[in-house]
Scaffold this motif. Structure first.
Motif, mmCIF file in Angstrom:
data_model
loop_
_atom_site.group_PDB
_atom_site.id
_atom_site.type_symbol
_atom_site.label_atom_id
_atom_site.label_comp_id
_atom_site.label_asym_id
_atom_site.label_seq_id
_atom_site.Cartn_x
_atom_site.Cartn_y
_atom_site.Cartn_z
ATOM 1 N N LEU A 135 0.871 2.906 -8.012
ATOM 2 C CA LEU A 135 -0.373 2.810 -7.225
ATOM 3 C C LEU A 135 -1.169 1.315 -7.936
ATOM 4 N N PRO A 136 -1.746 0.099 -6.668
ATOM 5 C CA PRO A 136 -2.298 -0.748 -6.935
ATOM 6 C C PRO A 136 -3.775 0.091 -7.822
ATOM 7 N N TYR B 264 7.294 -3.468 -5.197
ATOM 8 C CA TYR B 264 8.803 -2.973 -5.124
ATOM 9 C C TYR B 264 9.721 -3.054 -3.727
ATOM 10 N N THR B 265 10.499 -3.394 -3.484
ATOM 11 C CA THR B 265 11.611 -3.248 -2.278
ATOM 12 C C THR B 265 12.315 -1.978 -2.475
ATOM 13 N N LYS B 266 12.980 -1.335 -1.458
ATOM 14 C CA LYS B 266 13.192 -0.216 -1.495
ATOM 15 C C LYS B 266 14.365 -0.178 -2.443
ATOM 16 N N ARG B 267 15.135 -1.420 -2.836
ATOM 17 C CA ARG B 267 16.077 -1.217 -3.763
ATOM 18 C C ARG B 267 15.761 -0.834 -4.862
ATOM 19 N N GLU B 268 14.897 -1.857 -5.437
ATOM 20 C CA GLU B 268 14.106 -1.843 -6.860
ATOM 21 C C GLU B 268 13.697 -0.358 -6.643
ATOM 22 N N THR C 263 8.469 3.019 2.235
ATOM 23 C CA THR C 263 9.427 2.373 1.762
ATOM 24 C C THR C 263 10.033 4.040 0.707
ATOM 25 N N ALA C 264 8.996 4.170 -0.029
ATOM 26 C CA ALA C 264 9.104 5.852 -1.279
ATOM 27 C C ALA C 264 9.970 6.523 -0.148
ATOM 28 N N PRO D 297 8.887 -19.773 -6.514
ATOM 29 C CA PRO D 297 8.312 -17.759 -6.816
ATOM 30 C C PRO D 297 8.008 -17.323 -7.434
ATOM 31 N N LYS D 298 7.580 -16.301 -7.644
ATOM 32 C CA LYS D 298 6.811 -15.786 -8.784
ATOM 33 C C LYS D 298 7.411 -14.095 -8.742
ATOM 34 N N SER D 299 6.639 -13.422 -9.949
ATOM 35 C CA SER D 299 7.147 -12.285 -9.663
ATOM 36 C C SER D 299 5.837 -11.527 -9.130
#
Length: 536
Positions: A64-65, A91-95, A117-118, A519-521
């Motif tokens: 959740l945000p 997060y992406t699907k992989r993450e 995604t989930a 590029p940023k997290s």
């Protein structure tokens, strides 16, 4: 606060009763009191306890945000004896798959915006129960219906998803109303949170943080910065996501334990919501990081705000540049209190105390925290000399989840944690000179990216920048500076000669390139690693 037997649930129960009528959290224009939060968290805990195949000690992922649902779900889960796995909604699907599988999460709470995604990865995980929520689920009607409908159908912010067994959060809370709470026995040594490290060094690892670790660090922070966490006296803006351990501790634990009011910002990149929070509430504090403060300083509406009620500004998560700190103080009248920590230390190791701030340092160790600075052989170095910072204290994690080898690399038998950060002691204050792996070696000289970035960012046309090492036939490595400029007129030559005024010869960037962004997290940390990877 230093009660070794206390759990996060004890802290929550105590605050809920003491501050029942006080505002606890606000988001998107709606506020809930400590009493309302208590009741909803109680009902959510009762719902979780009624689910089959979900027992105390099992993991629940929260994706959740910064919405009102976050504290409700987190404290409900902790009350049911579950272990919280903070999961980044972006997060992406992989993450997502990695984190759900690695943690062995049995339940997932996810905002509908990210449910697609989930859905794509659930079959590959142990998740048995999914609870979904819409942005305004905890707002009163008709506002709830209007906001949720607008996001879904007008803004198209919710991609289509289909998880047949999912239960909506309002329904889960309703089911919990009539159920007795089991009050499972929770001890201070039990795991409370599996906090995954940013994964900047390969695969993300789950730092095991117990109730004792988190309650200890909360107590250390409150004792170290009493003015920041005075009881019932603050309105704190929280743009940093609660799934990030820094905000989790500051906003979900410290602010809650002291009865302070937190204004949650769901999207930290939306500067207008932060400006609105300052206009709508008498904001006394803000907790953020350097990139956020930089963005705020460049925003015209933010610059026109009245900062007379602001009493403190806290920064962590990444180095705060001297230029940003100076401009922030000039605009708001407040010095930035920089601190330092890691996921592995719950997270705070040190912070600048109010009234004794030393810009350019990360302050003094918080109470009950030992530090030492060691050379390559593990021998302590004298003050003023740099080496790797090691930490020991009640906030240090138990290790990495199911990764004994990785744990042994950073945590020794005596409880010392190797941080991987290069630091030196300056009159008791800790000065972080850089990440060990980010260090650039030019002709045998150690060059720290932070120093180069600090100097370059003082140029009036530099918005932000990042320094990395690149291969060089003559010197082994050379410095490359990647720059975001506010004016295309800024040339490589002009910036290099500007750097010459503040840097010795071997530190001058050999290459300077201009980009539209760095590029940023997901929490806004500049990723030098990605810039380095682009070189190979």
């Amino acid at each position: 606060m230093h009660n070794n037997n206390k759990t996060l649930v004890d802290i929550f129960d105590h605050s809920s009763q003491r501050f029942a009528g006080n505002p606890a959290y606000s988001a998107l224009g709606h506020t809930i009191t400590f009493g309302e939060l208590d009741l909803m968290a109680r009902n959510f805990a009762a719902y979780l306890e009624s689910l089959p195949e979900l027992d105390p000690g099992d993991r629940i992922a929260i994706q959740l945000p910064n919405l009102l649902q976050y504290p409700v779900v987190a404290f409900g889960a902790l009350r049911a004896g579950l272990v919280v796995v903070n999961t980044n909604p972006l997060y992406t699907k992989r993450e997502v798959e990695h984190q759900l599988r690695d943690s062995g999460a049995k339940a997932l709470v996810v905002l509908e915006n990210f449910a697609a995604t989930a859905q794509a990865v659930l079959a590959e995980t142990d998740v048995k129960h999914v609870i979904t929520t819409q942005v305004a689920d905890l707002h009163p009607q008709p506002r709830r219906w209007l906001m949720n409908t607008a996001l879904k159908y007008l803004k198209g912010a919710v991609p289509a998803w289909n998880i047949p067994t999912a239960v909506a959060l309002p329904e889960a809370l309703r089911i919990g109303v009539g159920k007795a709470l089991l009050h499972p026995k929770i001890s201070a040594d039990d795991l409370a949170v599996l906090q995954y490290t940013g994964g900047t060094t390969g695969v993300a690892k789950g730092a095991m943080l117990t109730h004792f670790n988190l309650v200890s660090n909360m107590g250390q922070l409150i004792e170290h910065t009493p003015a920041v966490f005075r009881e019932r006296s603050h309105v704190i803006v929280a743009p940093l996501p609660l799934y990030h351990i820094y905000a989790f501790n500051m906003q979900l634990l410290c602010a809650l334990a002291t009865g302070n009011h937190t204004v949650l910002i769901p999207n930290p990149r939306d500067i207008s919501t932060i400006v609105k929070a300052f206009r709508d509430y008498r904001v006394t504090g803000i907790i953020g990081l350097n990139t956020l403060y930089n963005s705020l300083l460049m925003d015209e509406d933010f610059r026109e705000l009245d900062f007379s009620s602001l009493e403190f500004t806290s920064a962590g998560g990444m180095a705060c540049s001297l230029d940003t700190a100076a401009r922030w103080q000039e605009l708001t009248g407040q010095e930035i209190m920089e601190g330092y920590g890691l996921t592995e230390t719950s997270p705070v190791v040190s912070a600048n105390p109010m009234g004794a701030i030393r810009v350019g340092t990360v302050g003094l160790p918080v109470p009950d925290t030992e530090i030492k600075i060691v050379d390559e052989d593990g021998a302590e170095v004298p003050p003023g000399k740099s080496g790797e910072l090691c930490v020991r204290g009640p906030q240090v994690m138990q290790g990495y989840w199911q990764r004994p080898d990785d744990t042994a690399e950073v945590l020794d038998d005596e409880g010392w944690l190797k941080t991987g950060d290069m630091a030196l002691l300056d009159d008791g204050y800790i000065r972080i000179v850089d990440r060990k792996k980010d260090m650039i070696c030019v002709s045998g000289f150690n060059v720290y990216p932070n120093e180069i970035e600090d100097v370059a960012s003082m140029h009036p046309l530099v918005v932000e920048c990042a320094a990395i090492g690149i291969r060089d036939d003559r010197s082994g490595e050379a410095v490359k500076l990647v720059v975001v400029a506010s004016d295309p007129k800024l040339s490589e030559d002009e910036l290099r000669s500007f750097c010459r005024e503040g840097l010795t010869g071997y530190k001058i960037p050999k290459q300077i390139v201009f980009r539209s962004e760095l590029p940023k997290s997901n929490v806004g940390k500049i990723l030098r690693r990605e810039l380095r990877e682009q070189e190979t």
